[in-house]
Design an enzyme around this catalytic site. Sequence first.
Site, PDB file in Angstrom:
ATOM      1  N   THR A 344       0.814  -1.212   0.000  1.00  0.00           N
ATOM      2  CA  THR A 344       0.000   0.000   0.000  1.00  0.00           C
ATOM      3  C   THR A 344       0.848   1.263   0.000  1.00  0.00           C
ATOM      4  O   THR A 344       1.901   1.330   0.637  1.00  0.00           O
ATOM      5  CB  THR A 344      -0.950   0.034   1.215  1.00  0.00           C
ATOM      6  N   ASP A 345       0.373   2.235  -0.736  1.00  0.00           N
ATOM      7  CA  ASP A 345       0.945   3.570  -0.690  1.00  0.00           C
ATOM      8  C   ASP A 345       0.549   4.201   0.648  1.00  0.00           C
ATOM      9  O   ASP A 345      -0.358   3.723   1.334  1.00  0.00           O
ATOM     10  CB  ASP A 345       0.389   4.381  -1.869  1.00  0.00           C
ATOM     11  N   LYS A 346       1.229   5.264   1.015  1.00  0.00           N
ATOM     12  CA  LYS A 346       0.910   5.950   2.267  1.00  0.00           C
ATOM     13  C   LYS A 346      -0.023   7.129   2.045  1.00  0.00           C
ATOM     14  O   LYS A 346      -1.137   7.170   2.569  1.00  0.00           O
ATOM     15  CB  LYS A 346       2.197   6.451   2.944  1.00  0.00           C
ATOM     16  N   ILE A 554       4.716   1.025   1.014  1.00  0.00           N
ATOM     17  CA  ILE A 554       5.729   1.406   0.030  1.00  0.00           C
ATOM     18  C   ILE A 554       5.445   2.852  -0.360  1.00  0.00           C
ATOM     19  O   ILE A 554       4.414   3.138  -0.967  1.00  0.00           O
ATOM     20  CB  ILE A 554       5.687   0.501  -1.218  1.00  0.00           C
ATOM     21  N   THR A 625      -1.589  -0.953  -4.212  1.00  0.00           N
ATOM     22  CA  THR A 625      -2.350   0.289  -4.309  1.00  0.00           C
ATOM     23  C   THR A 625      -1.440   1.408  -4.790  1.00  0.00           C
ATOM     24  O   THR A 625      -0.218   1.359  -4.593  1.00  0.00           O
ATOM     25  CB  THR A 625      -2.952   0.700  -2.947  1.00  0.00           C
TER      26      THR A 625
END
Length: 890
Positions: A344-346, A554, A625
């Site tokens: 997942t992106d932040k 990530i 994502t």
Amino acid sequence: MTDPMSHPSDGPEAFASKTSQTLHAATPRQAAELLESDGEDGLDDAEAARRADVWGANELETQERFSLTRALARQIFDPLVLILLAAAFLAAALGERLDAVMILVIVTLNALLSFVQEWRAERALQSLSRMLAAKATVCRSGRTVQIDAREIVPGDLVRIERGERIPADLKLINATALIVDESPLTGEAHGVVKAPGADPADAALHERASIAYAGSLVLDGHAAGLVTATGARSEFGTVAALAASVQRQATPLQKRLSRLARRLGVLAVLAALAVALVGYLVGRPLLEIVFTGVSLAVAAVPEGLPALVALSLALGVRAMARRNALVRRLRAAEALGSATVICTDKTGTLTTGRMVAVRAVTARGETALDQPASEIDHLLAELLRTAGWCNDAVSTPEGLHGEPTETALLDAALRLSALDGDPPRRVAETPFSAERKRMTVLLEREGRREAHMKGAPEVVLGLCAHSAHEDGDRPIGAEERAAWISRIEAMSARGLRVIAAARQVGAETLDEPSDGAGQGYVLLGLIGLMDPPRPRARPAVDAARGAGVQVLMITGDGAGTARAIAEQVGLKHDVVLTGAEIDALDDAALLAELTRGPVLSRTTPEHKLRVVQLLQGSGEIVAMTGDGVNDAPALKQADIGIAMGVRGVDAAKAAADIVLLDDDFGTIVDAIREGRRQDESIRNFTRFLLSHNFGEVAAVAVSVASGAPLILTPAHLLWINLATDGPIALALGVERANTDLMKRPPRRPGSPILDRTAALLALTYGGWLAAATLLVFFLTLPDGLALARTAAFTSVVILSLAGVLSFRSLTTPTHRLGWASNPWLLAAIAATFALQLALVYAPPLQHALELEALPLNVWLLVGAAAIPILVIPEAVKLVRARIRSAARPQ
């Protein structure tokens, strides 16, 4: 420096290959020479036209165009569908036109369902489209004109300002307080300050302050720059090309159904050949043998399965849409339920995507900026007041508008009532710049002038000779200065973006005097800002972990910010790896690190793609994502790509299988729950169909081997498979999720649908169905073949209606599920039974399938045969449930 270089007129490839790594290191004057342009007047019209012919249009095909032929081909060339088409061809060749038409109707229905879903998803996606700037302001021949962004060429002088999306890669010639959002390209959560100049030759992409990249959004300020690259040759285009080179992965369900189709195809052919051989050995006529072989093939293949899977997935897609997850490809819905890892992106996914002022530090101490206004002391009020006045954000009835950091500061000042009345008149200002790292305004207030400053804390602190205290301003000594530095470092270590504020009363100009008695600025304090976690992020991460799904963050952000957010959302991590550290690891070492669940920071598109490929190579089913073009390659490579619908760029949405309409990580977990429900439902009704079909095959095979007449015709078998099994299996597909669905680990990647459990079910349930149907057939055969076939046909239907209840759950007894908890299944059973009565007793329908009316004693016989199939499975599940309950620790 310019001698060995190519020029734009030499052609795109020669020029781009020699300048792509050097223009950021050139001064504005050198860049203008390299680009054969003018930093004040731009290109002349004739030269721009010549370059347009050489370079082509400034456009990028980020969206995979929806293709009717490709969408239909994906459905038709499905292995199960190919088997059905072969069966339809054989039926037509033998003159069984009705059978052939029925199979083709199912194939068409399946193709249309999947096609319509993809088409509707693409229509919805187009409404979310946010393409690059449609228009651009350029200088040509000394004139400022507005042109179509597609007409921009290298060397054009482009002007940009707040709110505009940058249309091409630019080497900045001049800039005033320019701050851009590069997150679509680099993943950087905060606005990035840009300024003209020469960057170090080895500067990484996110460190090149003199380059404004295509696709970035101007948050504040204005600038002019020379175009260095357009379209596919821009950095945006380079990453998009990487995404285009990635082959889309088949979903777990596609792989399972493909394996199942191959097995069914082989079994159907072997069964048909075996029965044909037996028929030949017992002396059956050749035409009857061929006819029987086709019957066996029809019985072995669940003709309705592709359409049932498509219908079940379509219903699941609607459920996901209600949860803000737009499914672009039908089978991606189930695939998400099989995910074992979420990368997942932040920014905007785990976090809100909006900067918020969360902490403030004054001489009195640290304060959380979520307290009621009545609790604000005068030191905090003065700090927030300066942050609100030294600010270019504006408040309107529609909300706050401006650069994210400034809107966050103004929001805190307004929310905590630090600003009262109209702001003082601004006499002068010096905007924020990369060199000064601060903004200063001169205000006229109550008959005197005051200077207010905000900016980088180390810079502001260095300009302050005093600090504000409850009893007045005090000189800053060495010990206090060291204490402020420690506070700044502590806030930064927590992932906060720190802003310092100061004021100077009695200033006549914005000149910043040296420290001295009565001179210099007074430090008011520090404000910590962050992009806070979404309220649902931590519960969703906990739910994913409880479901056995590993979550990896990530991000393109720095290690400190990534670590802080990971801790706040409950991501357990032993280490934070940076992009440079990832590069230093070989594949085996990196995979070993990934199993420990690290947080990955400062990542590039290549890093993300490599991580996804390594996880897939180790057998994981990966959901990825992302919202930027930097995420597109990994989104396309992943088993399930999930793009953000609000923040996401078109390149990310085009590469994704699912688009989140609210950008919320919690929605992903909701979708996983729905995907798992779909997976379980599809497995249950597939097992039901296979078990039922095995019973039909066994019954036909025994009738042939015994020398008796064929027990069921191909028309009977098709009707059972489509009109009887189809509706009740579809109703089985909308079964509610079990309460423990998100407490189980993900299904093992590669686990087949036709596993040992399915095989055992097929043998027991199918065996009983075959035995009971044969018994009914042979007991009624003395009364005539038509009556016996009608009795056998009815027996198969009634046993199907009775047996489907056992397939609602293979572990939970029906009374615990609730007999009426799936009203669709009860309605399907009732409707199918009513239709069977019509077939048996309505003369027109009797004639179509060559049936006869059944007497009461045959119905009683069929009913007696159905009792064991109702009682025994429930008794077995009840006993197993009690054993499991007794084995649990008290």
